[in-house]
Design a protein around this motif. Structure first.
Motif, short mmCIF file in Angstrom:
data_model
loop_
_atom_site.label_atom_id
_atom_site.label_comp_id
_atom_site.label_asym_id
_atom_site.label_seq_id
_atom_site.Cartn_x
_atom_site.Cartn_y
_atom_site.Cartn_z
N ALA A 143 0.83 -1.21 0.00
CA ALA A 143 0.00 0.00 0.00
C ALA A 143 0.86 1.26 0.00
O ALA A 143 0.61 2.21 -0.75
CB ALA A 143 -0.93 -0.01 1.21
N ILE A 144 1.89 1.27 0.82
CA ILE A 144 2.77 2.44 0.90
C ILE A 144 3.56 2.61 -0.39
O ILE A 144 3.70 3.73 -0.90
CB ILE A 144 3.69 2.33 2.12
N GLY A 145 4.06 1.51 -0.95
CA GLY A 145 4.81 1.59 -2.20
C GLY A 145 3.96 2.08 -3.34
O GLY A 145 4.40 2.88 -4.17
N HIS A 146 2.71 1.62 -3.42
CA HIS A 146 1.81 2.07 -4.47
C HIS A 146 1.49 3.56 -4.31
O HIS A 146 1.47 4.30 -5.30
CB HIS A 146 0.51 1.25 -4.43
N HIS A 147 1.28 4.00 -3.08
CA HIS A 147 1.00 5.42 -2.82
C HIS A 147 2.19 6.29 -3.22
O HIS A 147 2.03 7.34 -3.85
CB HIS A 147 0.67 5.61 -1.34
N SER A 148 3.39 5.84 -2.88
CA SER A 148 4.60 6.61 -3.22
C SER A 148 4.80 6.68 -4.73
O SER A 148 5.16 7.74 -5.27
CB SER A 148 5.83 5.97 -2.57
N ALA A 149 4.56 5.58 -5.42
CA ALA A 149 4.71 5.57 -6.88
C ALA A 149 3.69 6.49 -7.54
O ALA A 149 4.00 7.18 -8.51
CB ALA A 149 4.56 4.15 -7.41
N LYS A 150 2.47 6.53 -7.00
CA LYS A 150 1.44 7.41 -7.55
C LYS A 150 1.80 8.87 -7.35
O LYS A 150 1.65 9.69 -8.27
CB LYS A 150 0.10 7.09 -6.88
N LYS A 151 2.31 9.22 -6.17
CA LYS A 151 2.73 10.59 -5.92
C LYS A 151 3.88 11.00 -6.84
O LYS A 151 3.91 12.11 -7.36
CB LYS A 151 3.17 10.75 -4.46
N LYS A 152 4.81 10.08 -7.06
CA LYS A 152 5.95 10.37 -7.94
C LYS A 152 5.47 10.59 -9.38
O LYS A 152 5.94 11.51 -10.06
CB LYS A 152 6.94 9.21 -7.88
#
Length: 91
Positions: A52-61
């Motif tokens: 969940a955190i990795g997906h959120h970070s990738a989306k923000k990037k």
């Protein structure tokens, strides 16, 4: 036996991950799984949270990159000069 079951589950998840198209999830799940395992044998919970955190970070990037591209586009275009309209004939 449990080690083989966990290993088979991980391989199945890795094999199915390209189908999910969740950017950042695989990397986050790997890190979260290791951290959860070290923190008290909670690898599954850590992997889910890491995903969940990795997906959120990738989306923000990705959103930041799109915003940067939209800011650069107007700077690259040259402003066009419009010709003055022809005077109207008064007859």
């Amino acid at each position: 036996m449990r080690k083989y079951l966990v290993a088979a589950s991980m391989l199945a998840l890795i094999a199915a991950s390209p189908l999910a198209q969740a950017k950042g999830c695989l990397k986050g799940a790997a890190v979260g799984g290791v951290a959860g395992h070290v923190a008290g044998k909670h690898g599954g919970v850590g992997a889910a949270a890491g995903c969940a955190i990795g997906h959120h970070s990738a989306k923000k990037k990705e959103e930041a990159q799109q915003a940067q591209q939209t800011q650069q586009q107007p700077q690259q275009q040259q402003p066009t000069q419009q010709a003055a309209p022809a005077p109207a004939n008064k007859s």
